[in-house]
Design a protein around this motif. Structure first.
Motif, PDB file in Angstrom:
ATOM      1  N   ALA A 153       1.106  -1.547  -0.174  1.00 49.86           N
ATOM      2  CA  ALA A 153      -0.126  -0.447   0.471  1.00 49.86           C
ATOM      3  C   ALA A 153       0.626   1.364   0.394  1.00 49.86           C
ATOM      4  N   PHE A 154       0.519   2.461  -0.183  1.00 46.00           N
ATOM      5  CA  PHE A 154       1.336   3.425  -0.524  1.00 46.00           C
ATOM      6  C   PHE A 154       0.393   4.674  -1.073  1.00 46.00           C
ATOM      7  N   ILE A 155       0.698   5.619  -0.295  1.00 46.66           N
ATOM      8  CA  ILE A 155      -0.032   6.614  -0.240  1.00 46.66           C
ATOM      9  C   ILE A 155       0.267   8.206   0.122  1.00 46.66           C
ATOM     10  N   SER A 156       0.083   8.705  -1.040  1.00 47.01           N
ATOM     11  CA  SER A 156       0.693   9.989  -1.913  1.00 47.01           C
ATOM     12  C   SER A 156       0.434  11.156  -1.003  1.00 47.01           C
ATOM     13  N   ALA A 157       1.647  12.178  -1.075  1.00 48.02           N
ATOM     14  CA  ALA A 157       1.194  13.407  -0.264  1.00 48.02           C
ATOM     15  C   ALA A 157       1.997  14.754  -1.358  1.00 48.02           C
ATOM     16  N   ARG A 177       0.083  23.969   3.059  1.00 49.78           N
ATOM     17  CA  ARG A 177      -0.763  23.228   3.134  1.00 49.78           C
ATOM     18  C   ARG A 177       0.169  22.224   2.865  1.00 49.78           C
ATOM     19  N   MET A 178      -0.907  21.233   2.961  1.00 50.40           N
ATOM     20  CA  MET A 178      -0.380  19.375   2.566  1.00 50.40           C
ATOM     21  C   MET A 178      -1.860  18.945   2.589  1.00 50.40           C
ATOM     22  N   VAL A 179      -1.723  18.017   0.716  1.00 48.62           N
ATOM     23  CA  VAL A 179      -3.105  16.960   0.891  1.00 48.62           C
ATOM     24  C   VAL A 179      -2.044  15.721   0.214  1.00 48.62           C
ATOM     25  N   LEU A 211      -5.617   5.751  -0.514  1.00 51.31           N
ATOM     26  CA  LEU A 211      -4.763   4.545  -0.004  1.00 51.31           C
ATOM     27  C   LEU A 211      -4.585   4.132  -1.560  1.00 51.31           C
ATOM     28  N   ASN A 212      -3.345   4.002  -2.401  1.00 50.20           N
ATOM     29  CA  ASN A 212      -3.047   3.966  -3.278  1.00 50.20           C
ATOM     30  C   ASN A 212      -3.864   4.654  -4.963  1.00 50.20           C
ATOM     31  N   GLU A 213      -3.877   5.128  -4.659  1.00 50.07           N
ATOM     32  CA  GLU A 213      -4.237   6.654  -5.492  1.00 50.07           C
ATOM     33  C   GLU A 213      -2.991   7.687  -6.172  1.00 50.07           C
ATOM     34  N   GLU A 214      -3.222   7.687  -6.722  1.00 50.09           N
ATOM     35  CA  GLU A 214      -2.018   9.383  -7.139  1.00 50.09           C
ATOM     36  C   GLU A 214      -1.918  10.325  -6.457  1.00 50.09           C
ATOM     37  N   ALA A 215      -1.259  11.189  -6.486  1.00 52.66           N
ATOM     38  CA  ALA A 215      -1.623  12.346  -5.657  1.00 52.66           C
ATOM     39  C   ALA A 215      -2.281  13.551  -6.196  1.00 52.66           C
ATOM     40  N   PRO A 216      -2.585  14.231  -5.409  1.00 54.44           N
ATOM     41  CA  PRO A 216      -3.823  15.342  -6.403  1.00 54.44           C
ATOM     42  C   PRO A 216      -3.198  16.356  -6.538  1.00 54.44           C
ATOM     43  N   GLU A 244      -1.038  19.806  -8.477  1.00 55.90           N
ATOM     44  CA  GLU A 244      -0.968  21.576  -8.243  1.00 55.90           C
ATOM     45  C   GLU A 244      -2.179  22.180  -7.953  1.00 55.90           C
ATOM     46  N   GLU A 245      -2.702  22.701  -8.892  1.00 57.39           N
ATOM     47  CA  GLU A 245      -3.756  23.430  -8.803  1.00 57.39           C
ATOM     48  C   GLU A 245      -4.838  23.375  -7.544  1.00 57.39           C
ATOM     49  N   GLU A 246      -5.589  21.875  -7.154  1.00 54.28           N
ATOM     50  CA  GLU A 246      -6.261  21.345  -6.338  1.00 54.28           C
ATOM     51  C   GLU A 246      -5.006  21.756  -4.355  1.00 54.28           C
ATOM     52  N   CYS A 247      -4.307  21.762  -4.897  1.00 52.44           N
ATOM     53  CA  CYS A 247      -3.274  21.884  -3.350  1.00 52.44           C
ATOM     54  C   CYS A 247      -3.138  23.676  -3.219  1.00 52.44           C
ATOM     55  N   LEU A 248      -2.955  24.192  -3.958  1.00 51.17           N
ATOM     56  CA  LEU A 248      -2.711  25.858  -4.358  1.00 51.17           C
ATOM     57  C   LEU A 248      -3.721  26.408  -3.533  1.00 51.17           C
TER      58      LEU A 248
END
Length: 158
Positions: A128-132, A138-140, A144-149, A151-155
């Protein structure tokens, strides 16, 4: 009367066996949740260190309002993100996970954390992996087991 007592003893043994199996399953699930919580905590520590690097002026060894060194500062380095980790090439390892600095841009970085689980030693690609995605303020986390959000969503925080 002897057969009834014998039947009760057999039923009690079967009941005790079922209860033991249920308890073992619950404890195993709890252990998986503990590793996930520990990895999320370590990702938060990484995010805190990344935010410190981003905010620190370039003259003091920080990023100067950039993660990639495009401003007046230096590019963020993996080894400065998690003090309790051991660096192994391009990744950091702790007792709970393996952390890889995946993407670096001016305004964000992406960390992929693979959870260490002894059940997957034979097939590490199934772990299992988690992306941040860590942005300037902030951190988004991904599911579990999905790609990182992105950059636009994070910003934007949406």
């Amino acid at each position: 009367m002897g057969q009834t007592k014998f039947l009760y003893v057999i039923l009690a043994i079967i009941f005790a066996g079922v209860v033991m199996v249920l308890i073992m399953n619950v404890l195993d699930q709890n252990d998986d949740d503990t590793v996930l919580r520990e990895v999320q905590l370590e990702l938060q520590q990484i995010a805190d260190a990344a935010h410190d690097h981003y905010q620190k002026p370039g003259l003091l060894g920080g990023g100067g309002k950039a993660f990639d060194g495009s401003g007046s500062g230096s590019r963020i380095r993996l080894e400065e993100l998690l003090n309790s980790a051991e660096q192994n090439g391009k990744r950091l390892e702790t007792a709970n996970g393996i952390y890889l600095l995946d993407e670096i841009s001016e305004q964000s970085i992406t960390i992929i954390a693979t959870m260490k689980d002894s059940r997957f030693e034979e097939a590490p690609e199934e772990q299992a992996f988690i992306s941040a995605r860590i942005c300037r303020d902030r951190m988004v986390l991904s599911q579990l087991n999905e790609e990182a959000p992105d950059e636009e969503e994070c910003l934007t925080g949406e």
